[in-house]
Design an enzyme around this catalytic site. Structure first.
Site, PDB file in Angstrom:
ATOM      1  N   HIS A   1      15.339  38.249   3.849  1.00  0.00           N
ATOM      2  CA  HIS A   1      17.031  37.276   3.679  1.00  0.00           C
ATOM      3  C   HIS A   1      18.106  38.133   3.634  1.00  0.00           C
ATOM      4  O   HIS A   1      18.625  38.056   2.302  1.00  0.00           O
ATOM      5  CB  HIS A   1      17.101  36.579   2.809  1.00  0.00           C
ATOM      6  CG  HIS A   1      15.667  34.762   3.092  1.00  0.00           C
ATOM      7  ND1 HIS A   1      14.218  35.583   3.607  1.00  0.00           N
ATOM      8  CD2 HIS A   1      15.585  33.989   3.901  1.00  0.00           C
ATOM      9  CE1 HIS A   1      13.591  33.548   3.754  1.00  0.00           C
ATOM     10  NE2 HIS A   1      14.728  33.598   4.106  1.00  0.00           N
TER      11      HIS A   1
ATOM     12  N   GLU B   1       7.893  39.422   2.191  1.00  0.00           N
ATOM     13  CA  GLU B   1       9.166  38.833   1.084  1.00  0.00           C
ATOM     14  C   GLU B   1       9.747  37.813   1.824  1.00  0.00           C
ATOM     15  O   GLU B   1       9.192  36.496   1.361  1.00  0.00           O
ATOM     16  CB  GLU B   1      10.501  39.733   2.451  1.00  0.00           C
ATOM     17  CG  GLU B   1      10.571  38.823   4.617  1.00  0.00           C
ATOM     18  CD  GLU B   1      11.181  37.305   3.790  1.00  0.00           C
ATOM     19  OE1 GLU B   1      11.913  36.818   3.006  1.00  0.00           O
ATOM     20  OE2 GLU B   1      10.704  35.934   4.559  1.00  0.00           O
TER      21      GLU B   1
ATOM     22  N   SER C   1      11.727  33.979   7.822  1.00  0.00           N
ATOM     23  CA  SER C   1      11.504  32.782   7.170  1.00  0.00           C
ATOM     24  C   SER C   1      10.629  31.795   7.543  1.00  0.00           C
ATOM     25  O   SER C   1       9.037  32.408   7.487  1.00  0.00           O
ATOM     26  CB  SER C   1      13.005  32.277   6.876  1.00  0.00           C
ATOM     27  OG  SER C   1      12.714  31.597   5.888  1.00  0.00           O
TER      28      SER C   1
END
Length: 348
Positions: free
Chosen positions: A318, A248, A142
């Site tokens: 995630h 992502e 992230s």
């Protein structure tokens, strides 16, 4: 024109100030690949907060228990529970924790508590010469993407897109972590059949959609698209020449995904790639934007014309389990089967 006396004064001041600035190596110096030492049972893991603040001590205790469960010893950074608004303390303090752990011979790896936002802000304050001289495992995902890519770009150190402290640490996630970081295995990674689909005639979740078939080999670079878009054009973005890029994201409207991919395209980054993988975009969709493009259409627009092996739907992002992927290691991908094969151990 600068008067000669003024020039000499400026030069003298610069010579005094330069040693006080964080040391940057630059991508030319960092071109050589650098591997950290593998983990051993009983090693010390430095727990850091390079991004968002931790508001409850209980969460830190949970992370420490996870580290102990891996057979490792947690060591807390001095500023790990600091708070500055939504950040885990001031930028220089968060960076100082990272610098301190890289200088600490007792620490074998650095594990962030969480992501959120803030890793990009510490990049100018890291001591990259110290990091290069003391290669260690750094892992997270992230917002931690900025830290992973920045360190790799500046030092050549292989970093790891993988769990941070507050992920689940269930067996399927822990297995990948151990295989890559303890055992030094070169894994082949592919989507597995979801538990909900075991009694179906066909898989519904974790499906691969091939954009362009074929095989490609290159250095693996990637992470969160929003974070990567935020460091484009900076010295903390690795060179993508011949790289396999994986992306992502989470909670983004499709038009924002389109906008960020367009930014990468206009910066010339997509043209440098040998291969491309799009993982999961959790909670991404058109929302109330009637007539929106789909994610597949956006990727067809930006990626298919490149003519490189590419697919979407990889179990990266995630989602659980968070797999451990080596940033900067050589990999081979196959876009029809949707497989990623590590061609070398990522640890020494």
């Amino acid at each position: 024109m600068i008067h000669r006396r003024n020039f000499l004064t400026i030069a003298a001041l610069t010579s005094l100030i330069t040693p006080l600035l964080p040391h940057r190596l630059g991508q030319a110096t960092a071109s050589a690949k650098l591997k950290p030492r593998r983990l051993l049972p009983g090693d010390t893991v430095g727990i850091i907060s390079p991004a968002g603040a931790t508001f409850r001590r209980e969460e830190l205790n949970i992370v420490m228990d996870a580290v102990r469960g891996l057979g490792l010893v947690p060591k807390l950074a001095p500023h790990v529970l600091d708070r500055y608004g939504y950040l885990a303390g001031r930028d220089r303090d968060r960076a100082a924790d990272i610098n301190q752990f890289f200088a600490d011979p007792e620490v074998a790896a650095l594990l962030p508590i969480r992501g959120d936002w803030g890793s990009s802000r510490v990049l100018p304050y890291l001591d990259y010469q110290r990091i290069q001289q003391n290669p260690k495992i750094v892992v997270g995902f992230s917002d931690i993407t900025a830290l992973l890519l920045g360190i790799h770009a500046q030092t050549g150190l292989i970093t790891f897109h993988g769990p941070h402290g507050l992920t689940s640490w269930r067996p399927d996630q822990t297995a990948s972590f151990r295989q890559v970081l303890f055992e030094g295995q070169s894994l082949t990674i592919a989507n597995t059949v979801a538990a909900e689909d075991l009694d179906r005639l066909m898989p519904v979740r974790n499906r691969i959609q091939t954009l362009t078939p074929g095989e490609a080999q290159g250095k693996l670079i990637g992470g969160n698209l929003s974070v990567i878009a935020g460091i484009v054009g900076s010295p903390y973005m690795p060179d993508l020449t011949g790289a396999v890029l994986f992306l992502e994201d989470v909670g983004e409207s499709i038009y924002r995904i389109d906008r960020m991919l367009t930014q990468l395209k206009l910066a010339g980054m997509l043209d440098q790639l040998s291969g491309f993988i799009f993982g999961q975009c959790s909670h991404c969709g058109p929302g109330e934007d009637y007539g929106s493009l789909t994610l597949e259409e956006v990727l067809q627009d930006h990626i298919a014309p490149l003519g490189i092996p590419a697919w979407m739907g990889a179990a990266i992002g995630h989602v659980e389990p968070i797999l451990t992927l080596p940033i900067g290691a050589e990999v081979l991908i196959e876009a029809t089967a949707g497989t990623l094969q590590m061609l070398e151990p990522a640890v020494a």
